[in-house]
Design a protein around this motif. Structure first.
Motif, PDB file in Angstrom:
ATOM      1  N   CYS A  62      19.508  94.607 138.941  1.00 40.26           N
ATOM      2  CA  CYS A  62      20.801  94.409 138.287  1.00 40.26           C
ATOM      3  C   CYS A  62      21.976  94.999 139.033  1.00 40.26           C
ATOM      4  O   CYS A  62      22.849  95.626 138.459  1.00 40.26           O
ATOM      5  CB  CYS A  62      20.762  94.933 136.856  1.00 40.26           C
TER       6      CYS A  62
ATOM      7  N   TYR B  52      18.204 102.941 145.104  1.00 46.07           N
ATOM      8  CA  TYR B  52      18.944 101.840 144.495  1.00 46.07           C
ATOM      9  C   TYR B  52      20.146 101.475 145.367  1.00 46.07           C
ATOM     10  O   TYR B  52      20.390 100.299 145.648  1.00 46.07           O
ATOM     11  CB  TYR B  52      19.381 102.236 143.093  1.00 46.07           C
TER      12      TYR B  52
ATOM     13  N   TYR C  54      20.018 105.286 135.485  1.00 46.73           N
ATOM     14  CA  TYR C  54      19.222 104.828 134.348  1.00 46.73           C
ATOM     15  C   TYR C  54      20.055 104.641 133.080  1.00 46.73           C
ATOM     16  O   TYR C  54      19.710 103.811 132.243  1.00 46.73           O
ATOM     17  CB  TYR C  54      17.993 105.723 134.146  1.00 46.73           C
TER      18      TYR C  54
ATOM     19  N   LEU D 205      21.303 101.140 133.761  1.00 49.19           N
ATOM     20  CA  LEU D 205      20.253 100.152 133.528  1.00 49.19           C
ATOM     21  C   LEU D 205      19.942 100.015 132.037  1.00 49.19           C
ATOM     22  O   LEU D 205      19.692  98.909 131.553  1.00 49.19           O
ATOM     23  CB  LEU D 205      18.996 100.507 134.326  1.00 49.19           C
TER      24      LEU D 205
ATOM     25  N   HIS E 129      20.306  96.652 129.905  1.00 50.75           N
ATOM     26  CA  HIS E 129      19.239  96.161 129.029  1.00 50.75           C
ATOM     27  C   HIS E 129      19.807  95.855 127.643  1.00 50.75           C
ATOM     28  O   HIS E 129      19.506  94.803 127.058  1.00 50.75           O
ATOM     29  CB  HIS E 129      18.116  97.195 128.949  1.00 50.75           C
TER      30      HIS E 129
END
Length: 80
Positions: free
Chosen positions: A5, A47, A62, A65, A69
């Protein structure tokens, strides 16, 4: 795999639209995404190296992310 992503790799709105269909691919994508959130297999430096999008810490990565999500699967706001 654009599961990571990065903003340069896809159009998030188009991705979300494609994931709204109840296909095997959409379910697999969600399962893989959730495994990444659960297992945290990469850090912010990896990343950035692989995707070219910088986060100062793994925790920031995170959080992003998790927000992505929520945007894709839980009607959350677009992650910044």
């Amino acid at each position: 795999m654009f599961l990571l992503c990065g903003p340069e790799t896809y159009a998030p709105d188009s991705l979300k639209e494609g994931l709204e269909e109840n296909s095997i691919e959409a379910r697999d994508f969600r399962n893989r995404f959730e495994a990444i959130l659960r297992d945290r297999p990469l850090g912010a430096q990896e990343y950035e190296r692989d995707i070219g999008f910088h986060f100062d810490t793994d925790e920031q990565l995170y959080r992003y992310l998790a927000a992505m999500h929520a945007f894709l699967f839980e009607s959350g706001p677009f992650p910044l």
